[in-house]
Design an enzyme around this catalytic site. Structure first.
Site, PDB file in Angstrom:
ATOM      1  CE1 TYR A 274      -3.233   2.985   0.559  1.00 57.41           C
ATOM      2  CE2 TYR A 274      -1.727   3.591   2.328  1.00 57.41           C
ATOM      3  CZ  TYR A 274      -2.771   3.909   1.476  1.00 57.41           C
ATOM      4  OH  TYR A 274      -3.332   5.149   1.519  1.00 57.41           O
TER       5      TYR A 274
ATOM      6  CD  GLN B  57     -18.733  26.175  54.525  1.00 55.48           C
ATOM      7  OE1 GLN B  57     -17.851  25.377  54.831  1.00 55.48           O
ATOM      8  NE2 GLN B  57     -19.919  25.788  54.070  1.00 55.48           N
TER       9      GLN B  57
ATOM     10  NE  ARG C 149     -16.393  26.552  51.442  1.00 54.46           N
ATOM     11  CZ  ARG C 149     -17.614  25.984  51.372  1.00 54.46           C
ATOM     12  NH1 ARG C 149     -17.739  24.689  51.567  1.00 54.46           N
ATOM     13  NH2 ARG C 149     -18.686  26.700  51.098  1.00 54.46           N
TER      14      ARG C 149
ATOM     15  CG  ASN D 251      -0.952   1.945   6.783  1.00 52.93           C
ATOM     16  OD1 ASN D 251      -0.701   0.802   7.163  1.00 52.93           O
ATOM     17  ND2 ASN D 251      -1.831   2.208   5.833  1.00 52.93           N
TER      18      ASN D 251
ATOM     19  CE  LYS E 154     -20.204  50.799  37.040  1.00 49.13           C
ATOM     20  NZ  LYS E 154     -20.938  49.833  37.898  1.00 49.13           N
TER      21      LYS E 154
ATOM     22  CD  GLU F 111      -9.024   8.666   0.291  1.00 47.87           C
ATOM     23  OE1 GLU F 111      -9.146   8.089  -0.813  1.00 47.87           O
ATOM     24  OE2 GLU F 111      -8.730   8.085   1.352  1.00 47.87           O
TER      25      GLU F 111
ATOM     26  CG  ASN G 156      -9.598   4.995   2.470  1.00 50.85           C
ATOM     27  OD1 ASN G 156      -9.636   3.810   2.768  1.00 50.85           O
ATOM     28  ND2 ASN G 156      -8.522   5.745   2.657  1.00 50.85           N
TER      29      ASN G 156
END
Length: 504
Positions: A49, A281, A287, A317, A388, A416, A419
């Site tokens: 290929y 808290q 926190r 590949n 602001k 493509e 494929n």
């Protein structure tokens, strides 16, 4: 750093500038053995290929041995259709290095001569000029990487001495002969994930500075809003031991050292009945900041680990195993890990932007900033407006960042002739991660200017030494806001400081 078939660490890759190819005879023979095995199969008429067949959907078309070199030339030629802004010189350099590392594993069927051309580009600082768009991330970054193949062949354009010039002109000037690709070599260059990986590496390096700067701002919020540092204590984070969470809490706590503004750990229990309007808290954005930032730290490390594996992987590949005498058609060019890493980092940047927006909102709002007043105003006259509009700009940038968090990997487009019917979109994900960073930097510029204004209001001597240092850095070039004035030029000044890492 010497490149051969051994593993390159992410840390070494980032820090090392002098990159050389292993020139031992053993390594040269190892690489050339793979190419000779490939040539032997071609001469025997075996269809391989992309070497003796067409590409993609045209893989059913056979090409004779004599046509194999023409096929390689045509491959990089017809992929010369990239568009968009050009990638930076640094990203181009990283791409060339990554491809050199991958091809040096000896599983791509290329010759040692080709590897020497990568070394030549790096040594002479000749960097291919590469358009940023045109890749779907499988079969790798075909179109972007075709510009590296073209540069090696003496075609298209490069960046040399900081200028964009025709490759042929630079080669003539330096006495370099254009390279003629042997069978599979152009395909081996192009069938990889170097573009997405290089963009990711460059963006991550910039983001790490922004993350540390963000923690500096978060630490200043603990001080300026008179917050309780109990949630930063090691016991809390050892009780839910995510490494990133521990790291974020420790960073913030260290930056708050020696502050007389924060509430010492556990003091609110004792002073609860003594302090008017004091909640036991703080709000979640303060926190829970170590928990918010910790996820980002940990995802950042995962992304770097995946990138390290990707750049050391063989992702073209077919794969050539000259030792086992086999040729493997496969799909390692699919950039799924980079795509998912970058999609995750984009979500992380979105969460960070949201945190900064929430904390800056608390800083400028007189209802929540514990005496810092309306919009951090130093001028009490009603005709002046403080920060602001700066908050409005910051909020606008937050929206821009968060809108860019939709995962690119979910937008796989069949192409493509079907494929390439499932693709990674890794390069798109990496590009969009990089695009978030300028907005985040401008957000931090505004936030840090507000931080300095808050120090003016609270009193510098009460702040930690770390906050005092950052305050002095800003005030060395940006005046405090007393009367209403344009602020855009000041934002640019602080933006530059951030990119130089002055608040880390």
């Amino acid at each position: 750093m010497t490149v051969d078939n051994s593993t390159v660490s992410y840390k070494d890759f980032i820090k090392e500038g002098n990159i050389k190819l292993n020139d031992s005879q053993e390594f040269i023979d190892f690489i050339n053995a793979g190419h000779e095995f490939l040539i032997e199969n071609i001469r025997n008429g075996r269809p391989i290929y992309g070497v003796t067949t067409g590409y993609g959907e045209a893989g059913q078309n056979y090409a004779a041995f004599e046509e194999a070199e023409e096929l390689q030339y045509n491959l990089f030629s017809f992929h010369g259709c990239g568009v968009g802004d050009y990638l930076s010189q640094e990203v181009s350099r990283i791409m060339v290095t990554i491809r050199m590392i991958s091809l040096s594993k000896g599983k791509s069927g290329i010759s040692y001569d080709l590897l020497k051309r990568f070394e030549l580009l790096l040594d002479k600082k000749i960097y291919p000029l590469i358009p940023s768009q045109g890749s779907v991330g499988a079969s790798g970054d075909l179109t972007p990487l075709s510009y590296i193949a073209a540069a090696i062949a003496g075609e298209r354009e490069v960046i040399y001495n900081g200028k964009e010039r025709p490759t042929s002109e630079v080669y003539k000037e330096l006495g370099i002969t254009p390279y003629k690709f042997k069978p599979k070599e152009a395909l081996a260059i192009m069938n990889g994930t170097a573009a997405m990986s290089a963009i990711a590496i460059d963006a991550i390096e910039k983001f790490e500075v922004l993350l540390d700067t963000s923690e500096s701002f978060v630490a200043s919020i603990f001080e300026l809003l008179l917050c309780d540092i109990t949630p930063l204590e090691p016991f809390v984070h050892d009780s839910k031991p995510f490494e990133g969470q521990r790291r974020a809490a420790a960073n913030i706590l260290k930056k708050c050292e020696n502050s007389s503004l924060t509430h010492e750990a556990f003091s609110r229990y004792e002073n609860f009945h003594l302090e008017k309007e004091q909640n036991i808290q703080d709000r979640y954005s303060i926190r829970c900041s170590p928990q918010v930032l910790g996820v980002i730290h940990d995802n950042l490390e995962i992304a770097k680990k995946w990138i390290e594996t990707e750049i050391n992987g063989v992702n073209d590949n077919p794969l050539i195993d000259h030792i086992g005498k086999r040729i493997y058609t496969s799909g390692n060019f699919y950039g799924g890990y980079i795509a998912h890493a970058m999609d995750t980092m984009r979500i992380c940047v979105g969460n960070l932007a949201d945190l900064l927006d929430k904390e800056f909102g608390l800083l400028v709002d007189h209802k929540f900033n514990k005496g810092l007043g309306e919009s951090l105003k130093l001028n009490a006259k009603s005709t002046h407006h403080g920060f602001k509009a700066m908050q409005i700009t910051l909020s606008s940038l937050t929206a821009d960042v968060i809108m860019n968090t939709v995962p690119a990997s979910l937008h796989s487009r069949p192409t493509e002739s079907f494929n390439q019917d499932k693709v990674s979109m890794g390069t798109t994900a990496a590009l969009h991660f990089a695009k978030q960073l300028p907005d985040l930097t401008n957000m931090l510029s505004i936030a840090l200017m507000g931080m300095a204004q808050g120090v003016d209001l609270r009193g510098k001597d009460k702040c930690s030494l770390f906050l005092q240092k950052n305050y002095e850095t800003i005030r060395s070039e940006v005046e405090k806001l007393t009367n209403d004035r344009r602020m855009d030029l000041d934002i640019k000044v602080v933006n530059k400081m951030i990119r130089e890492g002055l608040f880390s």
